[in-house]
Structure formats: C-alpha cells, structure tokens
Design a protein around this motif. Sequence first.
Motif, PDB file in Angstrom:
ATOM      1  N   GLU A  76      -0.322  -5.566   7.666  1.00 19.80           N
ATOM      2  CA  GLU A  76      -0.475  -4.613   8.762  1.00 19.80           C
ATOM      3  C   GLU A  76      -1.441  -3.484   8.406  1.00 19.80           C
ATOM      4  OE1 GLU A  76       3.387  -3.195   9.713  1.00 19.80           O
ATOM      5  OE2 GLU A  76       4.187  -5.156  10.253  1.00 19.80           O
ATOM      6  N   ILE A  77      -1.857  -3.424   7.154  1.00 14.75           N
ATOM      7  CA  ILE A  77      -2.754  -2.361   6.709  1.00 14.75           C
ATOM      8  C   ILE A  77      -4.181  -2.691   7.137  1.00 14.75           C
ATOM      9  CG2 ILE A  77      -3.724  -1.206   4.679  1.00 14.75           C
ATOM     10  CD1 ILE A  77      -1.017  -1.651   3.319  1.00 14.75           C
ATOM     11  N   LYS A  78      -4.814  -1.754   7.800  1.00 11.05           N
ATOM     12  CA  LYS A  78      -6.145  -1.992   8.360  1.00 11.05           C
ATOM     13  C   LYS A  78      -7.230  -1.381   7.477  1.00 11.05           C
ATOM     14  CE  LYS A  78      -4.819  -2.225  13.258  1.00 11.05           C
ATOM     15  NZ  LYS A  78      -3.363  -2.250  13.046  1.00 11.05           N
ATOM     16  N   GLY A  79      -8.384  -2.064   7.467  1.00 13.36           N
ATOM     17  CA  GLY A  79      -9.574  -1.487   6.859  1.00 13.36           C
ATOM     18  C   GLY A  79      -9.778  -1.762   5.386  1.00 13.36           C
ATOM     19  N   HIS A  80      -8.890  -2.522   4.747  1.00 17.95           N
ATOM     20  CA  HIS A  80      -9.046  -2.808   3.315  1.00 17.95           C
ATOM     21  C   HIS A  80      -8.941  -4.317   3.075  1.00 17.95           C
ATOM     22  CE1 HIS A  80      -9.021   1.416   2.326  1.00 17.95           C
ATOM     23  NE2 HIS A  80      -7.864   1.580   2.932  1.00 17.95           N
ATOM     24  N   GLU A  81      -9.883  -5.034   3.655  1.00 19.08           N
ATOM     25  CA  GLU A  81      -9.860  -6.497   3.594  1.00 19.08           C
ATOM     26  C   GLU A  81     -10.048  -7.040   2.180  1.00 19.08           C
ATOM     27  OE1 GLU A  81     -11.541  -4.703   5.712  1.00 19.08           O
ATOM     28  OE2 GLU A  81     -10.603  -5.175   7.644  1.00 19.08           O
ATOM     29  N   ASP A  82     -10.642  -6.251   1.285  1.00 17.47           N
ATOM     30  CA  ASP A  82     -10.834  -6.708  -0.090  1.00 17.47           C
ATOM     31  C   ASP A  82      -9.610  -6.437  -0.960  1.00 17.47           C
ATOM     32  OD1 ASP A  82     -13.409  -7.536   0.498  1.00 17.47           O
ATOM     33  OD2 ASP A  82     -14.304  -5.617  -0.050  1.00 17.47           O
ATOM     34  N   ILE A  83      -8.870  -5.398  -0.636  1.00 12.12           N
ATOM     35  CA  ILE A  83      -7.741  -4.988  -1.479  1.00 12.12           C
ATOM     36  C   ILE A  83      -6.454  -5.708  -1.103  1.00 12.12           C
ATOM     37  CG2 ILE A  83      -6.235  -3.032  -2.038  1.00 12.12           C
ATOM     38  CD1 ILE A  83      -8.664  -1.228  -1.926  1.00 12.12           C
ATOM     39  N   VAL A  84      -6.157  -5.781   0.194  1.00  7.36           N
ATOM     40  CA  VAL A  84      -4.881  -6.321   0.650  1.00  7.36           C
ATOM     41  C   VAL A  84      -4.614  -7.740   0.151  1.00  7.36           C
ATOM     42  CG1 VAL A  84      -3.598  -7.048   2.706  1.00  7.36           C
ATOM     43  CG2 VAL A  84      -4.668  -4.792   2.638  1.00  7.36           C
ATOM     44  N   PRO A  85      -5.567  -8.699   0.243  1.00  7.83           N
ATOM     45  CA  PRO A  85      -5.279 -10.057  -0.251  1.00  7.83           C
ATOM     46  C   PRO A  85      -4.922 -10.092  -1.734  1.00  7.83           C
ATOM     47  CG  PRO A  85      -7.234 -10.056   1.136  1.00  7.83           C
ATOM     48  CD  PRO A  85      -6.902  -8.625   0.883  1.00  7.83           C
ATOM     49  N   LEU A 119      -3.399  -7.684  -3.455  1.00  5.35           N
ATOM     50  CA  LEU A 119      -2.032  -7.187  -3.584  1.00  5.35           C
ATOM     51  C   LEU A 119      -1.029  -8.229  -3.097  1.00  5.35           C
ATOM     52  CD1 LEU A 119      -2.479  -3.486  -2.343  1.00  5.35           C
ATOM     53  CD2 LEU A 119      -2.370  -4.313  -4.702  1.00  5.35           C
ATOM     54  N   GLN A 120      -1.364  -8.921  -2.016  1.00  3.35           N
ATOM     55  CA  GLN A 120      -0.473  -9.963  -1.514  1.00  3.35           C
ATOM     56  C   GLN A 120      -0.293 -11.070  -2.550  1.00  3.35           C
ATOM     57  OE1 GLN A 120      -2.665 -10.789   2.140  1.00  3.35           O
ATOM     58  NE2 GLN A 120      -0.947 -10.027   3.377  1.00  3.35           N
ATOM     59  N   ARG A 121      -1.345 -11.356  -3.275  1.00  5.62           N
ATOM     60  CA  ARG A 121      -1.268 -12.399  -4.305  1.00  5.62           C
ATOM     61  C   ARG A 121      -0.290 -12.001  -5.410  1.00  5.62           C
ATOM     62  NH1 ARG A 121      -1.868 -17.727  -4.247  1.00  5.62           N
ATOM     63  NH2 ARG A 121      -2.745 -18.561  -6.190  1.00  5.62           N
ATOM     64  N   TYR A 122      -0.331 -10.732  -5.810  1.00  2.00           N
ATOM     65  CA  TYR A 122       0.626 -10.246  -6.818  1.00  2.00           C
ATOM     66  C   TYR A 122       2.057 -10.439  -6.331  1.00  2.00           C
ATOM     67  CZ  TYR A 122      -3.058  -7.852  -9.487  1.00  2.00           C
ATOM     68  OH  TYR A 122      -4.156  -7.556 -10.252  1.00  2.00           O
ATOM     69  N   VAL A 123       2.298 -10.106  -5.057  1.00  2.00           N
ATOM     70  CA  VAL A 123       3.649 -10.210  -4.500  1.00  2.00           C
ATOM     71  C   VAL A 123       4.086 -11.663  -4.409  1.00  2.00           C
ATOM     72  CG1 VAL A 123       5.056  -9.803  -2.439  1.00  2.00           C
ATOM     73  CG2 VAL A 123       3.459  -8.046  -3.230  1.00  2.00           C
ATOM     74  N   GLU A 124       3.199 -12.537  -3.943  1.00  2.03           N
ATOM     75  CA  GLU A 124       3.544 -13.956  -3.786  1.00  2.03           C
ATOM     76  C   GLU A 124       3.873 -14.608  -5.118  1.00  2.03           C
ATOM     77  OE1 GLU A 124       0.103 -15.489  -1.894  1.00  2.03           O
ATOM     78  OE2 GLU A 124       0.534 -14.567   0.056  1.00  2.03           O
ATOM     79  N   GLU A 127       8.160  -5.841   0.674  1.00  4.51           N
ATOM     80  CA  GLU A 127       7.987  -7.283   0.577  1.00  4.51           C
ATOM     81  C   GLU A 127       8.679  -7.854  -0.654  1.00  4.51           C
ATOM     82  OE1 GLU A 127       4.244  -9.007   1.403  1.00  4.51           O
ATOM     83  OE2 GLU A 127       3.617  -7.443   2.806  1.00  4.51           O
ATOM     84  N   VAL A 128       8.744  -7.082  -1.723  1.00  7.58           N
ATOM     85  CA  VAL A 128       9.377  -7.574  -2.952  1.00  7.58           C
ATOM     86  C   VAL A 128      10.902  -7.513  -2.845  1.00  7.58           C
ATOM     87  CG1 VAL A 128       9.719  -7.122  -5.410  1.00  7.58           C
ATOM     88  CG2 VAL A 128       7.418  -7.018  -4.441  1.00  7.58           C
ATOM     89  N   TYR A 129      11.428  -6.402  -2.308  1.00  5.08           N
ATOM     90  CA  TYR A 129      12.870  -6.184  -2.329  1.00  5.08           C
ATOM     91  C   TYR A 129      13.560  -6.353  -0.981  1.00  5.08           C
ATOM     92  CZ  TYR A 129      11.435  -3.989  -6.691  1.00  5.08           C
ATOM     93  OH  TYR A 129      10.876  -3.746  -7.922  1.00  5.08           O
TER      94      TYR A 129
END
Length: 328
Positions: free
Chosen positions: A30-39, A41-46, A73-75
Amino acid sequence: MSEADAEAAEPTPGKTEVWIEKYRPERLDEIKGHEDIVPRLQRYVEQDDLPHLMFSGPAGVGKTASSQAIAREVYGDDWRENFLELNASDQRGIDVVRDRIKDFARSSFGGYDHRVIFLDEADALTSDAQSALRRTMEQFSNNTRFILSCNYSSQIIDPIQSRCAVFRFTELGEAAIEAQIREIAEIEGITVTDDGIDALVYAADGDMRKAINALQAAAVMGETVDEETVFAITATARPEEVEAMVEHAIGGDFTAARAALEELLTDRGLAGGDVIDQLHRSAWSFDIPEKETVRLLERLGEADYRITEGANERLQLEALLASLALEN
C-alpha cells in the motif's frame, strides 16, 4: 483500494479522525512512490529473513509506515506486542539504550524467532548512546531486529551502518502524492479541482504527511478544495508571486521587490525559511537568464546559512534582494 477497505475507511459519525493515521498504509504493497524499495522489503518478509534495517530520508516519505507495515506482515494481530517504537529525539540518552531496549529484547515471547525494535530519528542519539546501541545490536542479534530511521545517515556511526541493510528513501514524486490525494478525496466525498491537486502537490514538496494534512484542513473550509483554499491554509506563496519578487530585484527595482517580500512575510505569514525554500525550489523555473539563476542560488545559500546561525530573517532576505538589485 477494495470496496471493503473503502467501507472500513468511512468516517464514523460524530468522530473526527486524523487522516494521516486513518490512511496510514498497513501493508507494504500500500506504500506509494517507492517501487524500488518495497519489493526488497517484501522479499525479506516472505523469506522470514529480516536483517537489521536503516531507513534514511526526509520527513513524510514512508519510513515509519514501512516499519509498521513490516511488523504487521510478520506478526499479524500480535504486531503491537512484538514491536517497540522509540523516538530518539525525545529519549536520546544512553539510559534509553541500556534500559528500555534491553528490557524489551530480554523479555520472553513465544511463537516468533525475533522481535522488532524501531528507533525513530536515530540520528538524534548521542555518540555514547550510539556506541551502546551498537553493542546491544550484537548482544541480542539472536532474537531481536532493529529498524533505525533517520533524516541524515551521515549522523549514524559507521559501525551501526555496517550492521544494517540501508534503504535511502527519497522525496515522493508528484504522481504518488496526487494518487493518494485523489484516493482519499474519493473515499471522503471531497471535490478537489485540478488546480487544487496541483497546489497540494506543490505545497507538500514530496512530503505525504504534509499533503494529507493540507487536504484535511482544506476540506474543512468548504465543499470544494481549490488552489486558493490550499495556498491560504498552508501559508504557501504561489510560484508566480515568488518569481515576480525575484524579477523585480534582478531588474533593479529593489523597492518593488521589498514590497513583495513584505507582503509574503507580514500579510501572508510566511517564515523566512519558507521563503528561502520556495525560492530554491523555483529557481530554475524562473524566466531569467541562467547566469542570474546561478547568482540567486549563491545568495540563497549565504542567506540560508546566516538565518540558520540565528541572523534576522527579514534583514537577510532584504539583503539578498538588495544584492541582486545592485548588480544590475
């Protein structure tokens, strides 16, 4: 946003909510404007492989939102019990590191491999506190992950930076802020004109919190949010007003330039720092020769430094305009 989310976001009758909290992203996507960072971070969580993280960048660009989204997402529903948020600018001594952080890191918990400590404005920590933090990060690395947030990564000691995956958040782009404003306006049933959107984006200057706050404040003023309303409630000068002041000075008409400055400071209520910021943002969009723009930037840097050091704002800004006028 789904229909269910839209219904959940509808305001409760008789209850006033702060929109920056009401519309805070709860998930990373849902975070907008950081297309390079969000994926990343999502990978770390997954992969359930979260390292120590450091988020650096200006205010209102999603550093805190990203940290809380990771915890959610983690907890899941247990995120508040496993996520400690501290603000280093309020509690910046070494005792905070030694006491609150260690107590949280030592406390028992079940079902998860680690807990998360989010230290906001970590660049406000004293050198001794940062040294203590470095040792604490080593001592509790088996069951605790740290997320540090700062405006200036250069203020964080190298031993801490080397222990973190560093993510540099930049100012949000106009498209990201516009998309969020339109989404909120639609949910809240607010009519926003196109020039109102442009004014909100300009006033925000890359800060999503500032944009949402301005939208909420403007919405109180009437049924329609337009350019005039936005500039009035944000105490922001129109770009053309700032440009006219500079052009008067460069044209040698110091009296007119000073009158324009007086209107901004006295009638419009702008602070000297706000005028400096707007001049800097608009410098290259002025219809003036490149050489004049370079001179303007040089004078802006000098005035900004002097104001930061405690000089009188009005005097420094008048001196800036005078120097531009005298050279013509």
